[in-house]
Design a protein around this motif. Structure first.
Motif, mmCIF file in Angstrom:
data_model
loop_
_atom_site.group_PDB
_atom_site.id
_atom_site.type_symbol
_atom_site.label_atom_id
_atom_site.label_comp_id
_atom_site.label_asym_id
_atom_site.label_seq_id
_atom_site.Cartn_x
_atom_site.Cartn_y
_atom_site.Cartn_z
ATOM 1 N N LEU A 225 -3.451 2.218 -5.927
ATOM 2 C CA LEU A 225 -3.027 3.475 -6.521
ATOM 3 C C LEU A 225 -3.894 4.567 -6.529
ATOM 4 C CD1 LEU A 225 -1.744 1.570 -9.950
ATOM 5 C CD2 LEU A 225 -0.400 2.687 -8.269
ATOM 6 N N ARG A 226 -5.082 4.207 -6.584
ATOM 7 C CA ARG A 226 -6.393 5.198 -6.584
ATOM 8 C C ARG A 226 -6.403 5.696 -5.103
ATOM 9 N NH1 ARG A 226 -9.588 1.778 -9.554
ATOM 10 N NH2 ARG A 226 -10.478 1.008 -7.683
ATOM 11 N N GLN A 227 -6.005 5.256 -4.070
ATOM 12 C CA GLN A 227 -5.880 5.874 -2.882
ATOM 13 C C GLN A 227 -4.897 6.749 -2.516
ATOM 14 O OE1 GLN A 227 -5.449 2.574 0.294
ATOM 15 N NE2 GLN A 227 -7.616 1.898 0.067
ATOM 16 N N GLY A 228 -3.842 6.532 -3.367
ATOM 17 C CA GLY A 228 -2.460 7.499 -3.372
ATOM 18 C C GLY A 228 -3.163 8.773 -3.931
ATOM 19 N N ASP B 185 -7.699 11.928 -15.217
ATOM 20 C CA ASP B 185 -8.194 10.892 -15.733
ATOM 21 C C ASP B 185 -7.521 9.940 -14.741
ATOM 22 O OD1 ASP B 185 -9.266 11.803 -18.102
ATOM 23 O OD2 ASP B 185 -7.054 12.536 -18.759
ATOM 24 N N SER B 186 -7.774 8.677 -14.709
ATOM 25 C CA SER B 186 -7.625 7.486 -14.001
ATOM 26 C C SER B 186 -6.520 6.661 -14.884
ATOM 27 C CB SER B 186 -8.569 6.819 -13.613
ATOM 28 O OG SER B 186 -9.492 6.124 -14.552
ATOM 29 N N ILE B 187 -5.962 5.541 -14.306
ATOM 30 C CA ILE B 187 -5.334 4.878 -14.936
ATOM 31 C C ILE B 187 -5.818 4.136 -15.947
ATOM 32 C CG2 ILE B 187 -3.577 2.846 -14.995
ATOM 33 C CD1 ILE B 187 -2.488 3.881 -12.468
ATOM 34 N N GLU B 188 -7.170 3.636 -15.458
ATOM 35 C CA GLU B 188 -8.132 2.814 -16.246
ATOM 36 C C GLU B 188 -8.735 3.475 -17.484
ATOM 37 O OE1 GLU B 188 -8.031 3.260 -13.001
ATOM 38 O OE2 GLU B 188 -9.819 2.161 -12.105
ATOM 39 N N ASP B 189 -8.681 4.615 -17.317
ATOM 40 C CA ASP B 189 -9.196 5.574 -18.566
ATOM 41 C C ASP B 189 -8.225 5.511 -19.546
ATOM 42 O OD1 ASP B 189 -11.650 5.948 -17.468
ATOM 43 O OD2 ASP B 189 -11.353 7.875 -16.467
ATOM 44 N N LEU B 190 -6.897 5.853 -19.160
ATOM 45 C CA LEU B 190 -5.705 5.987 -20.048
ATOM 46 C C LEU B 190 -5.719 4.671 -20.772
ATOM 47 C CD1 LEU B 190 -2.950 7.796 -17.855
ATOM 48 C CD2 LEU B 190 -4.471 8.875 -19.694
ATOM 49 N N VAL B 191 -5.567 3.554 -20.245
ATOM 50 C CA VAL B 191 -5.103 2.430 -20.798
ATOM 51 C C VAL B 191 -6.537 1.920 -21.597
ATOM 52 C CG1 VAL B 191 -4.915 -0.294 -20.385
ATOM 53 C CG2 VAL B 191 -3.881 1.352 -18.990
ATOM 54 N N ALA B 192 -7.792 2.238 -21.110
ATOM 55 C CA ALA B 192 -8.892 1.668 -21.945
ATOM 56 C C ALA B 192 -8.914 2.693 -23.237
ATOM 57 C CB ALA B 192 -10.154 1.706 -21.315
ATOM 58 N N THR C 287 0.751 -1.232 0.093
ATOM 59 C CA THR C 287 -0.058 -0.041 -0.089
ATOM 60 C C THR C 287 0.734 1.167 0.253
ATOM 61 O OG1 THR C 287 -1.663 -1.074 1.079
ATOM 62 C CG2 THR C 287 -1.687 1.344 1.418
ATOM 63 N N VAL C 288 1.958 1.259 0.906
ATOM 64 C CA VAL C 288 2.800 2.531 0.996
ATOM 65 C C VAL C 288 3.500 2.519 -0.454
ATOM 66 C CG1 VAL C 288 4.684 3.275 1.993
ATOM 67 C CG2 VAL C 288 3.084 2.279 3.488
ATOM 68 N N TRP C 289 3.934 1.585 -0.905
ATOM 69 C CA TRP C 289 4.935 1.732 -2.389
ATOM 70 C C TRP C 289 3.723 2.071 -3.578
ATOM 71 C CZ3 TRP C 289 4.752 -0.808 -7.089
ATOM 72 C CH2 TRP C 289 6.065 -0.583 -7.760
ATOM 73 N N TYR C 290 2.728 1.615 -3.424
ATOM 74 C CA TYR C 290 1.516 1.898 -4.406
ATOM 75 C C TYR C 290 1.189 3.360 -4.364
ATOM 76 C CZ TYR C 290 1.054 -2.852 -6.162
ATOM 77 O OH TYR C 290 1.126 -3.912 -6.923
ATOM 78 N N VAL C 291 0.990 3.779 -3.207
ATOM 79 C CA VAL C 291 0.465 5.316 -2.629
ATOM 80 C C VAL C 291 1.569 6.211 -3.586
ATOM 81 C CG1 VAL C 291 0.158 6.896 -0.666
ATOM 82 C CG2 VAL C 291 -0.987 4.662 -0.781
ATOM 83 N N ALA C 292 2.854 5.979 -3.022
ATOM 84 C CA ALA C 292 3.912 6.817 -3.110
ATOM 85 C C ALA C 292 4.115 6.836 -4.940
ATOM 86 C CB ALA C 292 5.328 5.982 -2.892
ATOM 87 N N LYS C 293 3.840 5.543 -5.586
ATOM 88 C CA LYS C 293 3.915 5.865 -7.122
ATOM 89 C C LYS C 293 2.668 6.438 -7.753
ATOM 90 C CE LYS C 293 7.695 3.497 -6.842
ATOM 91 N NZ LYS C 293 9.041 3.991 -7.358
ATOM 92 N N GLU D 61 -3.279 -11.890 -11.485
ATOM 93 C CA GLU D 61 -4.801 -12.564 -11.471
ATOM 94 C C GLU D 61 -5.674 -11.065 -11.422
ATOM 95 O OE1 GLU D 61 -5.704 -15.473 -12.245
ATOM 96 O OE2 GLU D 61 -3.760 -16.288 -11.966
ATOM 97 N N TYR D 62 -6.927 -11.237 -11.952
ATOM 98 C CA TYR D 62 -7.786 -10.312 -11.790
ATOM 99 C C TYR D 62 -7.990 -9.452 -10.502
ATOM 100 C CZ TYR D 62 -12.023 -7.404 -12.721
ATOM 101 O OH TYR D 62 -13.023 -6.369 -12.619
ATOM 102 N N GLU D 63 -8.284 -10.248 -9.533
ATOM 103 C CA GLU D 63 -8.448 -9.847 -8.267
ATOM 104 C C GLU D 63 -7.383 -9.035 -7.566
ATOM 105 O OE1 GLU D 63 -9.896 -12.804 -5.325
ATOM 106 O OE2 GLU D 63 -11.905 -12.924 -6.479
ATOM 107 N N GLU D 64 -6.067 -9.570 -8.021
ATOM 108 C CA GLU D 64 -4.850 -8.765 -7.393
ATOM 109 C C GLU D 64 -4.498 -7.546 -8.193
ATOM 110 O OE1 GLU D 64 -0.122 -10.074 -6.835
ATOM 111 O OE2 GLU D 64 -1.485 -11.242 -7.907
ATOM 112 N N TYR D 65 -4.935 -7.557 -9.586
ATOM 113 C CA TYR D 65 -4.919 -6.302 -10.431
ATOM 114 C C TYR D 65 -5.932 -5.207 -9.917
ATOM 115 C CZ TYR D 65 -5.127 -3.505 -14.674
ATOM 116 O OH TYR D 65 -4.952 -2.423 -15.733
ATOM 117 N N MET D 66 -7.012 -5.606 -9.555
ATOM 118 C CA MET D 66 -7.998 -4.533 -9.105
ATOM 119 C C MET D 66 -7.513 -4.280 -7.954
ATOM 120 S SD MET D 66 -9.902 -4.357 -11.475
ATOM 121 C CE MET D 66 -11.260 -3.231 -10.686
ATOM 122 N N HIS D 67 -6.870 -5.087 -7.016
ATOM 123 C CA HIS D 67 -6.456 -4.370 -5.679
ATOM 124 C C HIS D 67 -5.205 -3.355 -5.893
ATOM 125 C CE1 HIS D 67 -4.994 -4.417 -1.346
ATOM 126 N NE2 HIS D 67 -3.822 -4.826 -1.895
#
Length: 409
Positions: free
Chosen positions: A157-160, A97-104, A79-85, A146-152
């Motif tokens: 990342l959104r929390q950060g 924009d969100s990451i999902e929007d950029l990718v989609a 969590t700390v690592w993702y938040v920083a990134k 896996e999908y669940e891990e990817y969504m996590h």
């Protein structure tokens, strides 16, 4: 006699039977007593068995607890690592924009057969490319999860991202008040916690926020802006004066001095390097090397944890257009569409109308990089300039000399 003897014999036999019964009874009682000892022994065995089971269960629970704590610790580190990134995404890649929007939207662009792209699509495509450069691990990790891990991961990342702008805005609100009070030597100080001492109600703050095409010194302009009169509405269609060098504008050349405002640079350094480095931005930046100095500090204090600044965390060594746009969006006031204002600044840098305009943008970004990071200028040297420098020139001369000796008879 015979009868008496028979009776005696019967009596003796009876006594013998009686004795026999007595012995049988004694034996039975003894057996019962012995049997009575078996029950406590069995109880002890059962108790020992129950205790053993309980110990095994406790050991299993302790193992599970240790595993849970270990997993929780891993998740907390993640969590700390993702938040920083994720903080890099808001500051460097895209503010809205969100990451999902950029990718989609990037995927849809390649799936589309329409060769013509809108300005918005081009802007998103550049955002996607910036994401790939800034967070190169994202796509590799995403493809392996896996999908669940990817969504996590996306959730972390959104929390950060959610807290990034609020944290920076809160920090800059206080710092900018201090900078304005110090630079303009104000008697009526700007109070970061008092709305009535900020914005267009304050003479100095109003001057800094005033649209470049208007003259704040005019009483009519000042009153019009404060009263939201027609013709004086402050919107995202105007560049505020604080973006300009020395907070002055040239109506005949509105690009002159744009994005060289001192407060803008101070805000940038406060967010991407440190507030202490933001105090002095008057020099050209060539005498300092923020990145190198931090590396040296880390080496010399290898046993002491050295706090990294944002630019180090995201491995940023150059000022980028979107990072400038991010800082510019922190200090505005009025009827502002921040999203459009951010896009306007991004487009100024990324959609220059011609080659000469593009060269001016490149020079401006190099100026920014020296100003903020104090980087040396090796990266700005052309191949021709490098070739004529003494190290390379000497290498050529030695080679030529060697070839001459070899070719001589």
């Amino acid at each position: 006699m015979s009868h008496v003897e028979d009776q005696q014999n019967e009596g003796n036999t009876s006594e013998m039977h009686a004795d026999g019964d007595s012995e049988g009874s004694t034996s039975h009682i003894k057996n019962r007593l012995d049997g009575g000892n078996v029950q406590p022994q069995q109880s002890q065995a059962v108790a020992a068995h129950v205790q053993a089971l309980q110990r095994r269960k406790i050991a299993q629970l302790e193992e599970k607890l240790e595993a849970l704590q270990s997993g929780r610790a891993v998740k907390e580190r993640q969590t700390v690592w993702y938040v920083a990134k994720e903080r890099a995404i808001r500051r460097v890649i895209t503010l809205f924009d969100s990451i999902e929007d950029l990718v989609a939207k990037n995927d849809r662009r390649y799936e589309s057969e329409d060769p013509d792209n809108t300005i918005e699509q081009d802007r998103l495509q550049i955002g996607y490319a910036t994401l790939a450069r800034t967070l190169p691990w994202f796509f590799k990790k995403g493809s392996e999860m896996e999908y669940e891990e990817y969504m996590h991961m996306l959730k972390m990342l959104r929390q950060g991202a959610d807290g990034t702008r609020a944290d920076d805005t809160s920090k800059l609100k206080t710092l900018i008040s201090e900078w304005v009070n110090r630079e303009f030597k104000l008697v009526s100080l700007v109070d970061p916690d008092d709305k009535h001492s900020r914005g267009f109600t304050h003479d100095v703050c109003g001057k800094l926020l005033c649209p470049a095409e208007l003259d704040w010194n005019s009483p009519e302009v000042k009153a019009g802006i404060r009263n939201h009169s027609d013709g004086y509405i402050v919107t995202d269609l105007s560049f505020p004066t604080y973006l300009y060098d020395k907070y002055t504008t040239n109506p005949d050349d509105l690009e002159e001095g744009l994005f060289k405002g001192k407060i803008l640079i101070q805000g940038y350094k406060a967010v991407f390097t440190s507030p202490s480095l933001a105090k002095d931005v008057d020099g050209d930046g060539d005498s300092a090397d923020v990145i190198s100095n931090n590396r040296q500090a880390k080496k010399s204090l290898s046993r002491i944890k050295v706090k990294k600044h944002v630019a180090q965390i995201i491995q940023m060594e150059k000022v980028t257009p979107r990072s400038i746009a991010y800082i510019a969006c922190q200090s505005m006031d009025g009827d502002f569409d921040y999203e459009q204002f951010w896009r306007t600044i991004v487009d100024f840098f990324e959609r220059a109308p011609g080659r000469e305009a593009q060269r001016r943008v490149e020079r401006l970004l190099k100026w920014w990089t020296r100003k903020v990071f104090g980087r040396n200028r090796q990266g700005e040297l052309s191949d021709a300039m490098k070739a004529n420098m003494s190290v390379n020139a000497l290498a050529r001369q030695r080679e030529q000399c060697d070839d001459t000796v070899f070719d001589s008879p």
